[in-house]
Scaffold this motif. Sequence first.
Motif, PDB file in Angstrom:
ATOM      1  N   ALA A 104      43.892  17.795  60.984  1.00  0.00           N
ATOM      2  CA  ALA A 104      42.483  17.545  61.288  1.00  0.00           C
ATOM      3  C   ALA A 104      42.280  17.281  62.777  1.00  0.00           C
ATOM      4  O   ALA A 104      41.348  17.821  63.401  1.00  0.00           O
ATOM      5  CB  ALA A 104      41.976  16.365  60.469  1.00  0.00           C
ATOM      6  N   ALA A 105      43.149  16.451  63.361  1.00  0.00           N
ATOM      7  CA  ALA A 105      43.022  16.150  64.789  1.00  0.00           C
ATOM      8  C   ALA A 105      43.203  17.403  65.635  1.00  0.00           C
ATOM      9  O   ALA A 105      42.481  17.631  66.619  1.00  0.00           O
ATOM     10  CB  ALA A 105      44.044  15.086  65.184  1.00  0.00           C
ATOM     11  N   THR A 106      44.147  18.238  65.240  1.00  0.00           N
ATOM     12  CA  THR A 106      44.407  19.463  66.000  1.00  0.00           C
ATOM     13  C   THR A 106      43.255  20.452  65.876  1.00  0.00           C
ATOM     14  O   THR A 106      42.837  21.076  66.862  1.00  0.00           O
ATOM     15  CB  THR A 106      45.721  20.109  65.521  1.00  0.00           C
ATOM     16  OG1 THR A 106      46.784  19.165  65.658  1.00  0.00           O
ATOM     17  CG2 THR A 106      46.038  21.356  66.324  1.00  0.00           C
ATOM     18  N   LEU A 107      42.715  20.605  64.676  1.00  0.00           N
ATOM     19  CA  LEU A 107      41.598  21.534  64.489  1.00  0.00           C
ATOM     20  C   LEU A 107      40.352  21.066  65.240  1.00  0.00           C
ATOM     21  O   LEU A 107      39.573  21.899  65.731  1.00  0.00           O
ATOM     22  CB  LEU A 107      41.300  21.705  62.999  1.00  0.00           C
ATOM     23  CG  LEU A 107      42.392  22.402  62.174  1.00  0.00           C
ATOM     24  CD1 LEU A 107      41.955  22.553  60.721  1.00  0.00           C
ATOM     25  CD2 LEU A 107      42.751  23.773  62.748  1.00  0.00           C
ATOM     26  N   GLN A 108      40.164  19.766  65.345  1.00  0.00           N
ATOM     27  CA  GLN A 108      39.047  19.259  66.153  1.00  0.00           C
ATOM     28  C   GLN A 108      39.236  19.663  67.618  1.00  0.00           C
ATOM     29  O   GLN A 108      38.271  20.053  68.298  1.00  0.00           O
ATOM     30  CB  GLN A 108      38.959  17.739  66.031  1.00  0.00           C
ATOM     31  CG  GLN A 108      38.443  17.238  64.694  1.00  0.00           C
ATOM     32  CD  GLN A 108      36.964  17.541  64.469  1.00  0.00           C
ATOM     33  OE1 GLN A 108      36.234  17.924  65.401  1.00  0.00           O
ATOM     34  NE2 GLN A 108      36.506  17.387  63.235  1.00  0.00           N
ATOM     35  N   ASP A 109      40.479  19.588  68.095  1.00  0.00           N
ATOM     36  CA  ASP A 109      40.755  20.041  69.462  1.00  0.00           C
ATOM     37  C   ASP A 109      40.431  21.521  69.624  1.00  0.00           C
ATOM     38  O   ASP A 109      39.887  21.946  70.651  1.00  0.00           O
ATOM     39  CB  ASP A 109      42.227  19.811  69.811  1.00  0.00           C
ATOM     40  CG  ASP A 109      42.581  18.343  69.972  1.00  0.00           C
ATOM     41  OD1 ASP A 109      41.657  17.524  70.042  1.00  0.00           O
ATOM     42  OD2 ASP A 109      43.791  18.034  70.018  1.00  0.00           O
ATOM     43  N   LEU A 111      38.237  23.259  68.014  1.00  0.00           N
ATOM     44  CA  LEU A 111      36.788  23.471  68.058  1.00  0.00           C
ATOM     45  C   LEU A 111      36.234  23.292  69.469  1.00  0.00           C
ATOM     46  O   LEU A 111      35.215  23.907  69.823  1.00  0.00           O
ATOM     47  CB  LEU A 111      36.089  22.504  67.109  1.00  0.00           C
ATOM     48  CG  LEU A 111      36.291  22.723  65.608  1.00  0.00           C
ATOM     49  CD1 LEU A 111      35.473  21.707  64.825  1.00  0.00           C
ATOM     50  CD2 LEU A 111      35.895  24.133  65.196  1.00  0.00           C
ATOM     51  N   HIS A 112      36.872  22.459  70.260  1.00  0.00           N
ATOM     52  CA  HIS A 112      36.371  22.169  71.605  1.00  0.00           C
ATOM     53  C   HIS A 112      37.140  22.900  72.698  1.00  0.00           C
ATOM     54  O   HIS A 112      36.892  22.673  73.883  1.00  0.00           O
ATOM     55  CB  HIS A 112      36.425  20.660  71.857  1.00  0.00           C
ATOM     56  CG  HIS A 112      35.550  19.863  70.942  1.00  0.00           C
ATOM     57  ND1 HIS A 112      36.015  19.258  69.797  1.00  0.00           N
ATOM     58  CD2 HIS A 112      34.215  19.600  70.997  1.00  0.00           C
ATOM     59  CE1 HIS A 112      35.010  18.642  69.187  1.00  0.00           C
ATOM     60  NE2 HIS A 112      33.907  18.830  69.888  1.00  0.00           N
ATOM     61  N   GLN A 136      38.005  29.490  66.008  1.00  0.00           N
ATOM     62  CA  GLN A 136      37.146  28.313  65.872  1.00  0.00           C
ATOM     63  C   GLN A 136      36.317  28.356  64.595  1.00  0.00           C
ATOM     64  O   GLN A 136      36.099  27.314  63.955  1.00  0.00           O
ATOM     65  CB  GLN A 136      36.254  28.176  67.108  1.00  0.00           C
ATOM     66  CG  GLN A 136      37.051  27.789  68.362  1.00  0.00           C
ATOM     67  CD  GLN A 136      36.214  27.764  69.618  1.00  0.00           C
ATOM     68  OE1 GLN A 136      35.276  28.548  69.766  1.00  0.00           O
ATOM     69  NE2 GLN A 136      36.562  26.876  70.545  1.00  0.00           N
ATOM     70  N   ALA A 140      36.598  25.506  61.739  1.00  0.00           N
ATOM     71  CA  ALA A 140      35.416  24.791  61.266  1.00  0.00           C
ATOM     72  C   ALA A 140      35.295  24.861  59.748  1.00  0.00           C
ATOM     73  O   ALA A 140      34.981  23.860  59.080  1.00  0.00           O
ATOM     74  CB  ALA A 140      34.164  25.355  61.927  1.00  0.00           C
ATOM     75  N   LEU A 143      37.975  22.621  58.184  1.00  0.00           N
ATOM     76  CA  LEU A 143      37.614  21.213  58.318  1.00  0.00           C
ATOM     77  C   LEU A 143      36.493  20.819  57.357  1.00  0.00           C
ATOM     78  O   LEU A 143      36.455  19.687  56.856  1.00  0.00           O
ATOM     79  CB  LEU A 143      37.188  20.920  59.757  1.00  0.00           C
ATOM     80  CG  LEU A 143      38.310  20.754  60.784  1.00  0.00           C
ATOM     81  CD1 LEU A 143      37.755  20.785  62.192  1.00  0.00           C
ATOM     82  CD2 LEU A 143      39.066  19.444  60.529  1.00  0.00           C
ATOM     83  N   ARG A 146      37.708  19.352  54.047  1.00  0.00           N
ATOM     84  CA  ARG A 146      38.790  18.368  54.133  1.00  0.00           C
ATOM     85  C   ARG A 146      38.871  17.454  52.907  1.00  0.00           C
ATOM     86  O   ARG A 146      39.960  17.032  52.508  1.00  0.00           O
ATOM     87  CB  ARG A 146      38.651  17.501  55.396  1.00  0.00           C
ATOM     88  CG  ARG A 146      39.800  16.505  55.480  1.00  0.00           C
ATOM     89  CD  ARG A 146      39.918  15.717  56.728  1.00  0.00           C
ATOM     90  NE  ARG A 146      41.106  14.881  56.650  1.00  0.00           N
ATOM     91  CZ  ARG A 146      41.498  14.045  57.573  1.00  0.00           C
ATOM     92  NH1 ARG A 146      40.797  13.920  58.683  1.00  0.00           N
ATOM     93  NH2 ARG A 146      42.587  13.312  57.421  1.00  0.00           N
TER      94      ARG A 146
END
Length: 405
Positions: A104-109, A111-112, A136, A140, A143, A146
Amino acid sequence: MTKRMNVESFNLDHRFVTPPYIRVADRKELPHGDALTKFDVRFTQPNSAHLEMPAVHSLEHLFAEHSRNHSDRVVDFSPMGCQTGFYLLLSGHWEAAAAADLVAATLQDILHASEVPAANEIQCGWGANHSLAGAQAAAAEFLAGREGWLDFTTEPAIEDDSSVARRKADLRGDRTADAIVVVAMEEEEAPFIAAGEIVGEPVRVGNASLTWLAIEDKSVVVVRSGISFVNAASGLVAAIDALTAAGAKLPYVISAGTAGGLGADVRVGDVIVGTAYIHSQVDARAFGYALGQVPRMPASYEGDPGLVSTARQVAHDAPLRTGLILAGDSFASPELAASLLTEWPEALCIDMESSALAQVAHNYGLAFASIRGISDLCGPDEFHTHVDDAANRSAAVVLDLIARS
């Protein structure tokens, strides 16, 4: 039951998985105590949808770079050839929940991210084959699901009668069990996992791995404890504690796996069902106890008559013998085997767990039996040659016993 294949994912029924999910696909214990945990990170429904290759390629680059900002345990993040997901390989003992936090933390990165790292002809073998937007969009969508990442099951859509409902509940947290099966090694665990119609997510407790299985109308917890008295005893206690915490009735206990043959008539490929169990390396005779007797404990532990009787009725290919099983913390060399037979001429085999498990079962008042396939006649070369076959023979008898009980 179809024959289990060597590749874990080939034993997964892809028709009934429901992405997005994260599941433990494999665990490997390495020399010197190291370990690897492999996760199936599934993005799309197999055989119905897939990720486009530029998105797959970019996700691979992005995840490989950004995930290492969150953990130094990332070994690899590799795409599946079917383009439906990735395999995440981590060093150490990981559970799916912890891996999910990392993902989750990596996929948030991702996205940005403003670019795909190393997407050029110098650092990549096909630098033009990338899509940041595609990666991306896939991140999304993954995520967004989740909440259900850890709700993994491969059960087919069948009528939800009471027995199936109970098995589903067992494997989703309402822990009950008709039997506890304790094994020491992955080779001994594999036949039981292959037999499971529904296989729960392994739960790590200390050195032990606990996996709940649904096999026909029975719920079974398989404990892979590791080798030795201490590992076996602590693994069984972990299963007992888990069931007790759930308010479940404690079931009978089976020790399954391999052993070294001792008796003159015992052969590689035989299956031994223990009627009695003794610690071969305990010696408190100076205090008036019998050789093999732990002070203030029985001189030997008896196999449950009902379990032994049921095992005798099992149809099997290998010769099945009943009698004394010894256990100790040393691998039985030919010299040690000869010494043991001097003290216990009736002994049929020796392993490194059975009497410890028998003692724990005795302490908790649980029915117990050890059912072991003979892998060797106390020689290491034979063990490595026959371990898989011996484990399969033991498991075949145990599974039939569970079905009959």
